[in-house]
Design an enzyme around this catalytic site. Structure first.
Site, PDB file in Angstrom:
ATOM      1  N   HIS A  36       0.531  -1.053  -0.216  1.00  0.00           N
ATOM      2  CA  HIS A  36      -0.357   0.370  -0.132  1.00  0.00           C
ATOM      3  C   HIS A  36       1.190   1.592   0.022  1.00  0.00           C
ATOM      4  CE1 HIS A  36      -3.944   1.764   0.563  1.00  0.00           C
ATOM      5  NE2 HIS A  36      -3.475   2.602   1.753  1.00  0.00           N
ATOM      6  N   TYR A  37       1.531   1.937  -1.651  1.00  0.00           N
ATOM      7  CA  TYR A  37       1.425   1.583  -2.302  1.00  0.00           C
ATOM      8  C   TYR A  37       2.867   0.912  -2.661  1.00  0.00           C
ATOM      9  CZ  TYR A  37      -2.824   4.105  -2.348  1.00  0.00           C
ATOM     10  OH  TYR A  37      -4.050   5.320  -2.025  1.00  0.00           O
TER      11      TYR A  37
END
Length: 138
Positions: A36-37
């Site tokens: 994430h991310y």
């Protein structure tokens, strides 16, 4: 909360009649952070909500012990506001400051979540006392 949370234990910094302050260090590794991310790891916002919720629940238990009223069990019934201002990066020290407003609709908590770079989220979470703390809500 579930054992799957990457937050671990929250450090209770202060508690009183109007609310509580807790802190935790954002995890530096693991699948939640890495995914994430990819290439720009940040702590997912849901964990900021979880931290505020856990701070509220800790406050409620403490108040019940102090006042000897009720079980201190509360249940989240609504999130009236959720605004994210900036990301939380791995290793950041995160502080959740919750303030209670007791109103006719239940217990409304305003939560300010911050790191050393400033405010990262504003939340308003609405609770009600749990009627039977031994029963799980579906």
């Amino acid at each position: 909360m579930s054992a799957a949370t990457p937050l671990g234990d929250l450090e209770l910094i202060r508690t009183g009649p109007e609310g509580a302050v807790a802190a935790f260090d954002a995890p530096v590794d693991g699948p939640i952070v890495a995914g994430h991310y990819p290439g720009f790891p940040v702590l997912p916002g849901v964990f900021l909500i979880e931290a505020a919720d856990r701070t509220v629940r800790t406050w409620a238990h403490g108040r019940a012990r102090e006042t000897q009223e009720g079980s201190g069990e509360v249940e989240l019934v609504a999130m009236d506001r959720c605004r994210f201002h900036r990301p939380v990066f791995p290793g950041d020290r995160v502080r959740t400051d919750v303030t209670v407003v007791d109103n006719a609709a239940g217990l409304l908590f305003k939560a300010a979540v911050a790191t050393n770079r400033g405010k990262v989220a504003d939340l308003k979470l609405r609770y009600r006392p749990k009627q039977n703390p031994d029963e799980e809500t579906p």
